[in-house]
Motif scaffolding. Structure first.
Motif, PDB file in Angstrom:
ATOM      1  N   LEU A   1      47.112  61.751  98.019  1.00 29.67           N
ATOM      2  CA  LEU A   1      46.870  60.713  99.028  1.00 29.67           C
ATOM      3  C   LEU A   1      46.497  59.394  98.359  1.00 29.67           C
ATOM      4  N   VAL A   2      45.635  59.471  97.358  1.00 37.84           N
ATOM      5  CA  VAL A   2      45.227  58.260  96.635  1.00 37.84           C
ATOM      6  C   VAL A   2      46.409  57.682  95.861  1.00 37.84           C
ATOM      7  N   TYR A   3      47.148  58.561  95.165  1.00 38.01           N
ATOM      8  CA  TYR A   3      48.293  58.110  94.381  1.00 38.01           C
ATOM      9  C   TYR A   3      49.339  57.478  95.292  1.00 38.01           C
ATOM     10  N   GLY A   4      49.545  58.086  96.460  1.00 37.51           N
ATOM     11  CA  GLY A   4      50.493  57.522  97.412  1.00 37.51           C
ATOM     12  C   GLY A   4      50.048  56.150  97.894  1.00 37.51           C
ATOM     13  N   ALA A   5      48.739  56.004  98.144  1.00 37.32           N
ATOM     14  CA  ALA A   5      48.206  54.709  98.582  1.00 37.32           C
ATOM     15  C   ALA A   5      48.413  53.650  97.503  1.00 37.32           C
ATOM     16  N   ILE A   6      48.207  54.043  96.241  1.00 38.62           N
ATOM     17  CA  ILE A   6      48.430  53.105  95.133  1.00 38.62           C
ATOM     18  C   ILE A   6      49.900  52.688  95.074  1.00 38.62           C
ATOM     19  N   SER A   7      50.784  53.655  95.298  1.00 39.92           N
ATOM     20  CA  SER A   7      52.220  53.351  95.288  1.00 39.92           C
ATOM     21  C   SER A   7      52.589  52.399  96.423  1.00 39.92           C
ATOM     22  N   PHE A   8      52.009  52.644  97.609  1.00 41.84           N
ATOM     23  CA  PHE A   8      52.274  51.744  98.734  1.00 41.84           C
ATOM     24  C   PHE A   8      51.736  50.346  98.458  1.00 41.84           C
ATOM     25  N   LYS A   9      50.556  50.270  97.844  1.00 42.26           N
ATOM     26  CA  LYS A   9      49.984  48.967  97.499  1.00 42.26           C
ATOM     27  C   LYS A   9      50.880  48.233  96.511  1.00 42.26           C
ATOM     28  N   SER A  10      51.377  48.982  95.518  1.00 39.88           N
ATOM     29  CA  SER A  10      52.282  48.385  94.547  1.00 39.88           C
ATOM     30  C   SER A  10      53.566  47.909  95.216  1.00 39.88           C
ATOM     31  N   ALA A  11      54.039  48.686  96.193  1.00 33.73           N
ATOM     32  CA  ALA A  11      55.260  48.305  96.907  1.00 33.73           C
ATOM     33  C   ALA A  11      55.075  46.990  97.662  1.00 33.73           C
ATOM     34  N   LEU A  12      53.855  46.735  98.119  1.00 33.31           N
ATOM     35  CA  LEU A  12      53.580  45.523  98.903  1.00 33.31           C
ATOM     36  C   LEU A  12      53.255  44.313  98.038  1.00 33.31           C
ATOM     37  N   THR A  13      52.712  44.551  96.852  1.00 33.83           N
ATOM     38  CA  THR A  13      52.183  43.428  96.062  1.00 33.83           C
ATOM     39  C   THR A  13      52.849  43.217  94.705  1.00 33.83           C
ATOM     40  N   SER A  14      53.564  44.214  94.198  1.00 33.86           N
ATOM     41  CA  SER A  14      54.091  44.112  92.831  1.00 33.86           C
ATOM     42  C   SER A  14      55.156  43.033  92.722  1.00 33.86           C
ATOM     43  N   THR A  15      55.128  42.327  91.585  1.00 34.43           N
ATOM     44  CA  THR A  15      56.166  41.341  91.268  1.00 34.43           C
ATOM     45  C   THR A  15      56.803  41.659  89.922  1.00 34.43           C
ATOM     46  N   ASP A  16      56.557  42.890  89.441  1.00 34.67           N
ATOM     47  CA  ASP A  16      57.077  43.282  88.133  1.00 34.67           C
ATOM     48  C   ASP A  16      58.575  43.574  88.202  1.00 34.67           C
ATOM     49  N   ALA A  17      59.222  43.337  87.074  1.00 35.45           N
ATOM     50  CA  ALA A  17      60.615  43.725  86.903  1.00 35.45           C
ATOM     51  C   ALA A  17      60.735  44.377  85.534  1.00 35.45           C
ATOM     52  N   LEU A  18      61.747  45.196  85.375  1.00 37.90           N
ATOM     53  CA  LEU A  18      61.945  45.869  84.100  1.00 37.90           C
ATOM     54  C   LEU A  18      62.460  44.882  83.078  1.00 37.90           C
ATOM     55  N   THR A  19      61.772  44.810  81.943  1.00 34.41           N
ATOM     56  CA  THR A  19      62.223  43.941  80.856  1.00 34.41           C
ATOM     57  C   THR A  19      62.405  44.786  79.604  1.00 34.41           C
ATOM     58  N   VAL A  20      63.404  44.475  78.870  1.00 35.11           N
ATOM     59  CA  VAL A  20      63.661  45.159  77.611  1.00 35.11           C
ATOM     60  C   VAL A  20      63.279  44.203  76.496  1.00 35.11           C
ATOM     61  N   GLU A  21      62.199  44.540  75.814  1.00 32.31           N
ATOM     62  CA  GLU A  21      61.633  43.621  74.840  1.00 32.31           C
ATOM     63  C   GLU A  21      62.212  43.874  73.451  1.00 32.31           C
ATOM     64  N   GLY A  22      62.641  42.796  72.824  1.00 31.90           N
ATOM     65  CA  GLY A  22      63.076  42.886  71.430  1.00 31.90           C
ATOM     66  C   GLY A  22      64.484  43.420  71.279  1.00 31.90           C
TER      67      GLY A  22
END
Length: 200
Positions: free
Chosen positions: A80-101
């Motif tokens: 339940l907590v992990y799911g809530a964190i995932s939902f929060k990330s879904a609403l607020t995250s601005t990350d994108a996958l980057t391949v460094e180097g």
């Protein structure tokens, strides 16, 4: 077969949650570097932990009858907590996958990093040994079939993640793709938590 499929689907969806380990494998897949090594480390590690949970959790539960309910409700609370964190990330995250180097990474460094991300992550033990082990125990004599399905689900996920990563590069370059995935992961975690609570 339903027991086998239950193990396969549950294992696949649990591992699907994007964390440090999966992000690392995804990046290696995008870079097409040491993919077989990464997939092997993750899948074999999961197989060992799942087998430990399936074979040992039932023995512990028989000696300590109170362990099963505690793990079931504890696992549900975690989901339940992990799911809530995932939902929060879904609403607020601005990350994108980057391949460094661009330099090709050393296979030894990749192996050590991935082993640390796998074996030093406490969530791995909760997902494989405790959560999958407690669910497998509910199947009684068929728990080995459930475990086999869970192991296959793990292998399938990491093969798809590692070797299919190159196909996902354009998609996961956009933050929206991660938000959609996080929402799906959150919904999956809450569904599993509800199942644990109802069946308990």
């Amino acid at each position: 077969m339903p027991v086998f499929l239950s193990g396969l689907v549950l294992s696949f969806t649990l591992i699907m949650a994007i964390g440090a380990q999966n992000a690392f494998v995804l990046r290696q897949g995008l870079r097409r570097e040491h993919v077989i090594l990464c997939v092997s480390i993750c899948a074999v590690s999961d197989a060992v932990l799942i087998t430990l949970g399936v074979t040992s959790f039932g023995i512990l539960s028989a000696q300590m009858p109170w362990l099963g309910p505690i793990m079931r409700y504890g696992g549900a609370a975690f989901l339940l907590v992990y799911g809530a964190i995932s939902f929060k990330s879904a609403l607020t995250s601005t990350d994108a996958l980057t391949v460094e180097g661009r330099a090709r990474s050393d296979w030894r460094k990749v192996a050590v990093t991935l082993l640390a991300l796998t074996w030093l992550n406490p969530h791995v033990y909760l997902d494989t040994v405790i959560l999958l082990g407690s669910i497998a125990a509910q199947y009684g004599e068929d728990r080995a079939v459930f475990g086999a399905g869970a192991v296959l689900g793990s292998f399938a996920f990491f093969i798809v993640l590692g070797f299919g990563a190159r196909l996902l590069a354009p998609l996961f370059a956009r933050p929206k793709a991660w938000r959609v995935l996080d929402a799906l992961v959150g919904a999956t975690m809450w569904t599993i938590a509800a199942s644990l609570l109802i069946n308990g």
